[in-house]
Design a protein around this motif. Structure first.
Motif, PDB file in Angstrom:
ATOM      1  N   VAL A   1      13.022   9.965 -11.936  1.00 55.08           N
ATOM      2  CA  VAL A   1      13.880   8.774 -12.014  1.00 55.08           C
ATOM      3  C   VAL A   1      13.257   7.591 -11.275  1.00 55.08           C
ATOM      4  O   VAL A   1      13.364   6.446 -11.717  1.00 55.08           O
ATOM      5  CB  VAL A   1      15.302   9.097 -11.470  1.00 55.08           C
ATOM      6  N   VAL A   2      12.584   7.834 -10.171  1.00 52.83           N
ATOM      7  CA  VAL A   2      11.934   6.754  -9.425  1.00 52.83           C
ATOM      8  C   VAL A   2      10.560   6.443 -10.011  1.00 52.83           C
ATOM      9  O   VAL A   2      10.125   5.292 -10.022  1.00 52.83           O
ATOM     10  CB  VAL A   2      11.824   7.132  -7.921  1.00 52.83           C
ATOM     11  N   GLY A   3       9.887   7.444 -10.533  1.00 53.15           N
ATOM     12  CA  GLY A   3       8.532   7.269 -11.041  1.00 53.15           C
ATOM     13  C   GLY A   3       8.445   6.423 -12.299  1.00 53.15           C
ATOM     14  O   GLY A   3       7.556   5.581 -12.436  1.00 53.15           O
ATOM     15  N   VAL A   4       9.357   6.630 -13.234  1.00 54.42           N
ATOM     16  CA  VAL A   4       9.307   5.889 -14.507  1.00 54.42           C
ATOM     17  C   VAL A   4       9.433   4.380 -14.283  1.00 54.42           C
ATOM     18  O   VAL A   4       8.604   3.607 -14.789  1.00 54.42           O
ATOM     19  CB  VAL A   4      10.377   6.424 -15.496  1.00 54.42           C
ATOM     20  N   PRO A   5      10.417   3.897 -13.525  1.00 55.68           N
ATOM     21  CA  PRO A   5      10.460   2.450 -13.277  1.00 55.68           C
ATOM     22  C   PRO A   5       9.230   1.946 -12.507  1.00 55.68           C
ATOM     23  O   PRO A   5       8.779   0.821 -12.728  1.00 55.68           O
ATOM     24  CB  PRO A   5      11.727   2.253 -12.446  1.00 55.68           C
ATOM     25  N   SER A   6       8.680   2.774 -11.630  1.00 59.53           N
ATOM     26  CA  SER A   6       7.481   2.361 -10.891  1.00 59.53           C
ATOM     27  C   SER A   6       6.317   2.122 -11.838  1.00 59.53           C
ATOM     28  O   SER A   6       5.539   1.187 -11.654  1.00 59.53           O
ATOM     29  CB  SER A   6       7.096   3.415  -9.853  1.00 59.53           C
ATOM     30  N   VAL A   7       6.181   2.969 -12.843  1.00 58.37           N
ATOM     31  CA  VAL A   7       5.128   2.781 -13.838  1.00 58.37           C
ATOM     32  C   VAL A   7       5.333   1.454 -14.574  1.00 58.37           C
ATOM     33  O   VAL A   7       4.402   0.653 -14.717  1.00 58.37           O
ATOM     34  CB  VAL A   7       5.087   3.959 -14.836  1.00 58.37           C
TER      35      VAL A   7
ATOM     36  N   GLY B   1      -1.943   0.184  -8.935  1.00 63.90           N
ATOM     37  CA  GLY B   1      -1.681   1.168  -7.880  1.00 63.90           C
ATOM     38  C   GLY B   1      -0.258   1.686  -7.949  1.00 63.90           C
ATOM     39  O   GLY B   1       0.002   2.885  -7.819  1.00 63.90           O
ATOM     40  N   ARG B   2       0.689   0.784  -8.171  1.00 65.30           N
ATOM     41  CA  ARG B   2       2.093   1.187  -8.300  1.00 65.30           C
ATOM     42  C   ARG B   2       2.286   2.023  -9.569  1.00 65.30           C
ATOM     43  O   ARG B   2       3.023   3.007  -9.578  1.00 65.30           O
ATOM     44  CB  ARG B   2       3.012  -0.029  -8.330  1.00 65.30           C
ATOM     45  N   ALA B   3       1.619   1.637 -10.649  1.00 64.05           N
ATOM     46  CA  ALA B   3       1.750   2.386 -11.901  1.00 64.05           C
ATOM     47  C   ALA B   3       1.198   3.804 -11.737  1.00 64.05           C
ATOM     48  O   ALA B   3       1.823   4.771 -12.193  1.00 64.05           O
ATOM     49  CB  ALA B   3       1.028   1.656 -13.030  1.00 64.05           C
ATOM     50  N   TRP B   4       0.041   3.944 -11.094  1.00 61.05           N
ATOM     51  CA  TRP B   4      -0.525   5.285 -10.882  1.00 61.05           C
ATOM     52  C   TRP B   4       0.346   6.107  -9.942  1.00 61.05           C
ATOM     53  O   TRP B   4       0.520   7.316 -10.145  1.00 61.05           O
ATOM     54  CB  TRP B   4      -1.948   5.195 -10.340  1.00 61.05           C
ATOM     55  N   LEU B   5       0.880   5.491  -8.919  1.00 62.74           N
ATOM     56  CA  LEU B   5       1.775   6.209  -8.011  1.00 62.74           C
ATOM     57  C   LEU B   5       3.008   6.699  -8.766  1.00 62.74           C
ATOM     58  O   LEU B   5       3.437   7.848  -8.614  1.00 62.74           O
ATOM     59  CB  LEU B   5       2.179   5.310  -6.840  1.00 62.74           C
TER      60      LEU B   5
ATOM     61  N   VAL C   1       6.080  11.057 -11.605  1.00 64.53           N
ATOM     62  CA  VAL C   1       6.641  11.632 -12.828  1.00 64.53           C
ATOM     63  C   VAL C   1       6.043  13.020 -13.076  1.00 64.53           C
ATOM     64  O   VAL C   1       6.765  13.988 -13.353  1.00 64.53           O
ATOM     65  CB  VAL C   1       6.402  10.698 -14.040  1.00 64.53           C
ATOM     66  N   ILE C   2       4.727  13.122 -12.958  1.00 66.62           N
ATOM     67  CA  ILE C   2       4.063  14.415 -13.180  1.00 66.62           C
ATOM     68  C   ILE C   2       4.533  15.446 -12.160  1.00 66.62           C
ATOM     69  O   ILE C   2       4.861  16.585 -12.518  1.00 66.62           O
ATOM     70  CB  ILE C   2       2.534  14.240 -13.149  1.00 66.62           C
ATOM     71  N   ALA C   3       4.576  15.058 -10.888  1.00 67.08           N
ATOM     72  CA  ALA C   3       5.038  15.989  -9.853  1.00 67.08           C
ATOM     73  C   ALA C   3       6.488  16.406 -10.096  1.00 67.08           C
ATOM     74  O   ALA C   3       6.845  17.580  -9.916  1.00 67.08           O
ATOM     75  CB  ALA C   3       4.895  15.353  -8.473  1.00 67.08           C
TER      76      ALA C   3
ATOM     77  N   TYR D   1       1.467 -11.325  -5.248  1.00 67.72           N
ATOM     78  CA  TYR D   1       1.768  -9.961  -4.789  1.00 67.72           C
ATOM     79  C   TYR D   1       0.906  -9.533  -3.604  1.00 67.72           C
ATOM     80  O   TYR D   1       0.726  -8.354  -3.365  1.00 67.72           O
ATOM     81  CB  TYR D   1       1.610  -8.936  -5.930  1.00 67.72           C
ATOM     82  N   HIS D   2       0.384 -10.475  -2.837  1.00 68.76           N
ATOM     83  CA  HIS D   2      -0.470 -10.135  -1.697  1.00 68.76           C
ATOM     84  C   HIS D   2       0.286  -9.420  -0.591  1.00 68.76           C
ATOM     85  O   HIS D   2      -0.293  -8.714   0.205  1.00 68.76           O
ATOM     86  CB  HIS D   2      -1.106 -11.407  -1.125  1.00 68.76           C
ATOM     87  N   ASP D   3       1.586  -9.580  -0.558  1.00 68.85           N
ATOM     88  CA  ASP D   3       2.383  -9.030   0.541  1.00 68.85           C
ATOM     89  C   ASP D   3       2.870  -7.604   0.288  1.00 68.85           C
ATOM     90  O   ASP D   3       3.571  -7.039   1.111  1.00 68.85           O
ATOM     91  CB  ASP D   3       3.586  -9.930   0.806  1.00 68.85           C
ATOM     92  N   GLN D   4       2.454  -7.024  -0.811  1.00 66.59           N
ATOM     93  CA  GLN D   4       2.884  -5.672  -1.118  1.00 66.59           C
ATOM     94  C   GLN D   4       1.729  -4.699  -0.921  1.00 66.59           C
ATOM     95  O   GLN D   4       0.613  -4.952  -1.357  1.00 66.59           O
ATOM     96  CB  GLN D   4       3.390  -5.593  -2.555  1.00 66.59           C
ATOM     97  N   VAL D   5       2.015  -3.585  -0.274  1.00 70.87           N
ATOM     98  CA  VAL D   5       0.976  -2.589  -0.011  1.00 70.87           C
ATOM     99  C   VAL D   5       0.517  -1.957  -1.317  1.00 70.87           C
ATOM    100  O   VAL D   5      -0.674  -1.817  -1.563  1.00 70.87           O
ATOM    101  CB  VAL D   5       1.498  -1.513   0.960  1.00 70.87           C
ATOM    102  N   VAL D   6       1.449  -1.571  -2.158  1.00 69.25           N
ATOM    103  CA  VAL D   6       1.123  -0.978  -3.450  1.00 69.25           C
ATOM    104  C   VAL D   6       1.609  -1.931  -4.523  1.00 69.25           C
ATOM    105  O   VAL D   6       2.783  -2.287  -4.569  1.00 69.25           O
ATOM    106  CB  VAL D   6       1.808   0.401  -3.611  1.00 69.25           C
ATOM    107  N   ARG D   7       0.707  -2.342  -5.398  1.00 71.49           N
ATOM    108  CA  ARG D   7       1.076  -3.295  -6.437  1.00 71.49           C
ATOM    109  C   ARG D   7       0.239  -3.048  -7.683  1.00 71.49           C
ATOM    110  O   ARG D   7      -0.813  -2.420  -7.628  1.00 71.49           O
ATOM    111  CB  ARG D   7       0.890  -4.726  -5.950  1.00 71.49           C
ATOM    112  N   GLY D   8       0.715  -3.560  -8.783  1.00 68.27           N
ATOM    113  CA  GLY D   8      -0.028  -3.497 -10.027  1.00 68.27           C
ATOM    114  C   GLY D   8      -0.355  -2.078 -10.459  1.00 68.27           C
ATOM    115  O   GLY D   8       0.512  -1.210 -10.515  1.00 68.27           O
TER     116      GLY D   8
END
Length: 168
Positions: free
Chosen positions: A18-24, A137-141, A146-148, A128-135
């Protein structure tokens, strides 16, 4: 007890999905915006076709107000992280080259100038310079989540509750 652990594993897996799909989806959208932040959109008419930070009219090189409904545009060159002098430099070049319309070569010259100035923009001023994970990187995370999550649900269901033995 084993049944409770299985249910918790399934719930955790579902939460990851549920969290992974929107992150992608958000990561892909952010990366698209990051990639287009310094690409000039050259518009043949008066409309705006794409989500670029800067739209210039091919007819006269004038900046166009391409903003969402309800917002006010400035009609000026405003690129993220550029100083006022750099924005003015791009505006001046567009006005000079666009006096009789912008040819393909003139459009490339404006884009080349933007690219040169982009190289001087510090990372802290970029989108988006202020975000640790972006673009991406966020999609892969998100994809990893989702896979996990799917693997966790499958493993919990496969290893599910023990089969009950019948007493004889």
């Amino acid at each position: 007890m084993r049944l409770i652990l299985m249910l918790l594993a399934v719930l955790a897996g579902m939460a990851l999905v549920v969290v992974g799909v929107p992150s992608v989806l958000v990561g892909i959208a952010e990366q698209r915006h990051i990639d287009r932040a310094y690409v000039v959109g050259f518009v043949p008419g008066s409309g705006c076709g794409d989500a670029h930070a800067l739209h210039l009219s091919v007819r006269d090189g004038e900046p166009l107000d391409c903003v969402s409904a309800g917002l006010f545009g400035s009609g000026k060159v405003r690129l993220p992280g550029f100083t006022d002098a750099q924005n003015d430099q791009v505006d001046t070049l567009a006005e000079q080259l666009g006096s009789n319309g912008l040819s393909a070569a003139e459009q490339r010259a404006i884009q080349n100038q933007v690219d040169k100035l982009t190289a001087t923009v510090p990372p802290s001023e970029r989108p988006y310079h202020d975000q640790v994970v972006r673009g991406t990187g966020r999609a892969w995370l998100g994809a990893g989540m989702v896979i996990a999550g799917i693997l966790g649900c499958v493993a919990a269901l496969v290893l599910g509750p023990p089969k009950q033995r019948r007493a004889t």
